[in-house]
Design an enzyme around this catalytic site. Structure first.
Site, PDB file in Angstrom:
ATOM      1  N   TYR A 142       0.857  -0.979   0.027  1.00 47.27           N
ATOM      2  CA  TYR A 142       0.159  -0.152  -0.068  1.00 47.27           C
ATOM      3  C   TYR A 142       0.970   1.199   0.082  1.00 47.27           C
ATOM      4  CZ  TYR A 142      -3.989  -3.039   1.332  1.00 47.27           C
ATOM      5  OH  TYR A 142      -4.676  -3.924   1.488  1.00 47.27           O
ATOM      6  N   GLY A 173     -17.122   2.765  -0.517  1.00 46.78           N
ATOM      7  CA  GLY A 173     -17.881   3.871  -0.545  1.00 46.78           C
ATOM      8  C   GLY A 173     -19.097   3.811  -1.390  1.00 46.78           C
TER       9      GLY A 173
END
Length: 336
Positions: free
Chosen positions: A58, A214
Site C-alpha cells: 500500500y 464507499g
C-alpha cells in the site's frame, strides 16, 4: 490452533467485532491527511478496535510506516492490545505499477523482514499473501509462513482472496486463522462455496469492502469528481450505467435505514455483522467522523423482517459491474 475471529477485532463490552482497514489512508482513494489518519487509528484503538489491517505494498510501505507511527504515539495499553494483519506478495515498480505476485519462501522471508521494521513491531499477528502466486504452490507459501510462526515473527497464518480448493490445501499444510475476502450486500460471491468451506474447517472471515469502496455508504453521489489515481475512476461498478443502477440500489437501502433511524453505512455494516460470529468486517474509515459512524453499526440489531426487507431491496447478484477491472479479476483465485 486457530485464532477465534471475533477476538481479532474488538476488546471491551462490545458484542460484535470490527477491524480498521488502513489502506485508504495511503493509497487508491485520493489524497489523505496524515495527521487525521493517525488520529483515526488512535480513536479506533481508544474505542476498543484492536485489529489494524494493511498491506506492505500500500503506497510502497507508506501504510505500514503510518501504522507504525500511530502505534508509537498511542498510549501503552492501546499499543499492547493492537493486532496487526499484513498482506504481502504484490510486486510494484517506481511508477506505481503492478507486476504480479511472489509467494516463494525466500520472498516471504524477505517481505516480513521489511514489514517488521516499518511497523516497528517484533511480530505480526496475522500474515497472508495478498493474491495466490500461480507459479508457487500454496503449500510452499503457507509452509514458509508456518516457519515464521515457529520462530516467533508471526503469530497466525491468514489467506486472502482464494477459493475453496486452495483453502483446503492451505489448511492441510498449517493451521489457518482466517480468510480475508470482499463481502458486502453487493459482493456475495463467497456464499456458495467459500463460506461453507471456511465454516467446515473452522476458519474465520475478515470481510473487506463492506461498503464497497464507499459505493453503498450512502455518501457517494453520481456527480462526484474523483482525484487522479482513485481506484473508483476505473472500477466497473462506478462507471456510467453501472453506477446509476448501483446507486438506485442504495436509495432502496436508504429507505430501510431511515425507517430504522440509522445511516445507510450503518445498516450495510450491520448486515455483514448479522451473517455470523465468524465474520469480522473491516471498516475503511479515513477520518474520525466516518469511524464514529461505522462503529455505530455495532449497536444496530436487525430483526428477521428487516433482514428480509434488505434482501428484497438488494438481493444477491443485484450489483451491476464486476468488483475489479478484468485484469485484476484474473488474479483472483476466489473467482475461479
Amino acid at each position: 490452533m486457530n485464532l477465534p475471529t471475533r477476538t481479532l477485532g474488538t476488546t471491551g463490552p462490545r458484542t460484535a467485532a470490527v477491524g480498521l482497514g488502513c489502506m485508504g489512508m495511503s493509497a487508491l482513494y485520493g489524497d489523505s491527511d496524515r495527521a487525521e489518519s493517525v488520529a483515526t487509528i488512535h480513536a479506533a484503538l481508544d474505542a476498543g478496535v484492536t485489529l489494524l489491517d494493511t498491506g506492505d505494498f500500500y503506497a510502497m510501505g507508506h501504510n505500514e510506516m503510518l501504522i507504525g507511527e500511530a502505534l508509537r504515539s498511542a498510549p501503552a495499553a492501546a499499543r499492547a492490545n493492537a493486532l496487526t494483519s499484513v498482506k504481502f506478495g504484490a510486486l510494484r515498480d517506481p511508477d506505481g505499477g503492478w507486476s504480479g505476485y511472489d509467494g516463494r519462501p525466500q520472498a516471504v522471508r524477505n517481505f516480513v523482514a521489511y514489514s517488521l521494521q516499518r511497523l516497528g513491531v517484533d511480530h505480526i499477528d496475522v500474515y497472508r499473501i495478498a493474491r495466490l502466486d500461480p507459479d508457487v504452490p500454496i503449500e510452499e507459501t503457507v509452509g514458509a509462513i508456518a516457519e515464521l510462526v515457529e520462530k516467533g515473527h508471526v503469530r497466525h497464518i491468514g489467506l486472502s482472496e482464494v477459493g475453496a480448493e486452495t483453502i483446503r490445501r492451505a489448511a492441510a499444510t498449517a493451521p489457518i486463522s482466517d480468510l480475508q475476502i470482499e463481502y458486502s450486500l453487493i459482493s456475495r460471491g463467497i456464499e456458495d462455496t467459500i463460506l461453507p468451506t471456511t465454516r467446515e474447517l473452522g476458519i474465520g472471515i475478515t470481510a473487506y469492502g463492506v461498503l464497497s469502496r464507499g459505493l453503498i455508504s450512502g455518501h457517494y453521489t453520481r456527480d462526484r469528481q474523483l482525484a487522479p489515481g482513485d481506484f473508483r475512476s476505473f472500477s466497473p461498478r462506478f462507471q456510467g450505467e453501472n453506477l446509476d443502477h448501483n446507486l438506485d440500489l442504495v436509495e432502496q437501502l436508504r429507505k430501510i435505514a431511515e425507517q430504522k433511524g440509522v445511516s445507510v453505512a450503518q445498516i450495510a455494516i450491520a448486515w455483514v455483522l448479522s451473517r455470523g460470529d465468524d465474520i469480522v468486517p473491516l471498516i475503511g474509515a479515513r477520518s474520525r467522523t466516518r469511524l464514529t459512524e461505522a462503529l455505530g453499526a455495532l449497536d444496530v440489531t436487525l430483526d428477521d423482517a428487516e433482514l428480509a426487507a434488505i434482501e428484497a431491496a438488494v438481493p444477491a447478484g443485484a450489483a451491476a459491474g464486476e468488483r475489479y477491472p478484468a485484469a485484476q479479476m484474473a488474479h483472483l483465485d476466489s473467482e475461479r
